[in-house]
Design an enzyme around this catalytic site. Structure first.
Site, PDB file in Angstrom:
ATOM      1  N   GLY A 171       0.839  -1.182   0.000  1.00  0.00           N
ATOM      2  CA  GLY A 171       0.000   0.000   0.000  1.00  0.00           C
ATOM      3  C   GLY A 171       0.878   1.238   0.000  1.00  0.00           C
TER       4      GLY A 171
ATOM      5  CD  GLN B 255       3.214   5.745   2.700  1.00  0.00           C
ATOM      6  OE1 GLN B 255       2.233   5.307   2.114  1.00  0.00           O
ATOM      7  NE2 GLN B 255       4.094   4.988   3.329  1.00  0.00           N
TER       8      GLN B 255
ATOM      9  CB  CYS C  61       4.943   2.030   7.724  1.00  0.00           C
ATOM     10  SG  CYS C  61       4.386   3.455   6.792  1.00  0.00           S
ATOM     11  CG  LEU C  62       6.612   1.088   1.803  1.00  0.00           C
ATOM     12  CD1 LEU C  62       5.993   1.425   0.455  1.00  0.00           C
ATOM     13  CD2 LEU C  62       7.775   0.133   1.641  1.00  0.00           C
TER      14      LEU C  62
ATOM     15  CG  HIS D  24      -0.905   1.255   7.083  1.00  0.00           C
ATOM     16  ND1 HIS D  24      -0.117   0.854   8.134  1.00  0.00           N
ATOM     17  CD2 HIS D  24      -0.093   1.961   6.248  1.00  0.00           C
ATOM     18  CE1 HIS D  24       1.113   1.308   7.943  1.00  0.00           C
ATOM     19  NE2 HIS D  24       1.154   1.977   6.799  1.00  0.00           N
ATOM     20  CD  GLU D  25      -0.959   2.594   2.536  1.00  0.00           C
ATOM     21  OE1 GLU D  25      -0.508   3.763   2.413  1.00  0.00           O
ATOM     22  OE2 GLU D  25      -0.255   1.649   2.924  1.00  0.00           O
TER      23      GLU D  25
ATOM     24  CG  HIS E 249       0.347   6.787   5.353  1.00  0.00           C
ATOM     25  ND1 HIS E 249       1.470   7.253   5.994  1.00  0.00           N
ATOM     26  CD2 HIS E 249       0.508   5.444   5.258  1.00  0.00           C
ATOM     27  CE1 HIS E 249       2.271   6.257   6.282  1.00  0.00           C
ATOM     28  NE2 HIS E 249       1.704   5.136   5.842  1.00  0.00           N
TER      29      HIS E 249
END
Length: 153
Positions: A12, A17, A71-72, A113-114, A117
């Site tokens: 995701g 991000q 997470c990235l 989660h996304e 963000h």
């Protein structure tokens, strides 16, 4: 965004991000993790992946699941997070058509989660206070590395 997500081995990615302040996120989970039990049937068989969601809105949630997330944006950090086990979300698809999606399991988790963000929330903001204390050193190191990378330190 899909290319960046796949290149970084993510499932995701939200526009924030990659430095964009728009309400778009992408999700692409492998079918093997879209199950309740290993080798079981898909939890979301009618969902075509990858998903591209513009202006997503969480309209309902149900149940609770506690799983470890990464997470990235904060590499090398993994921690358990409570999320709804099922969600209903509305969004515009890539063609601008209004969609409604009911998601369960890992797909529901990644969508939440996304969407966090998109609202300025990282998964580490959702971990328990005790876990935050144990992660404090790693988070401080990652922040310092990012400040150096961005020329802020």
């Amino acid at each position: 965004m899909l290319w960046i997500m796949k290149d970084r081995k993510g499932i995701g990615l939200a526009a924030q991000q990659i430095g964009q302040t728009i309400q778009i996120c992408v999700v692409d989970i492998p079918p093997a993790i879209d199950v309740a039990v290993q080798d079981g049937p898909r939890l979301n068989p009618g969902v075509t992946l990858p998903l591209v969601m513009l202006n997503p809105v969480l309209v309902a949630k149900k149940g609770t699941q506690r799983e470890t997330e990464g997470c990235l944006s904060v590499p090398e950090i993994w921690a358990p997070v409570n999320r709804a086990s099922e969600v209903k979300v509305t969004f515009l698809d890539i063609q601008g058509v209004q969609q409604e999606l009911h998601a369960r399991g890992m797909l529901a988790r990644v969508i939440q989660h996304e969407m966090d963000h998109l609202n300025g929330v990282l998964f580490v903001d959702r971990v328990s206070p005790v876990k935050k204390i144990t992660l404090a050193g790693k988070l401080k190191r990652l922040r310092k590395e990012k400040e150096v990378e961005l020329g802020l330190a």
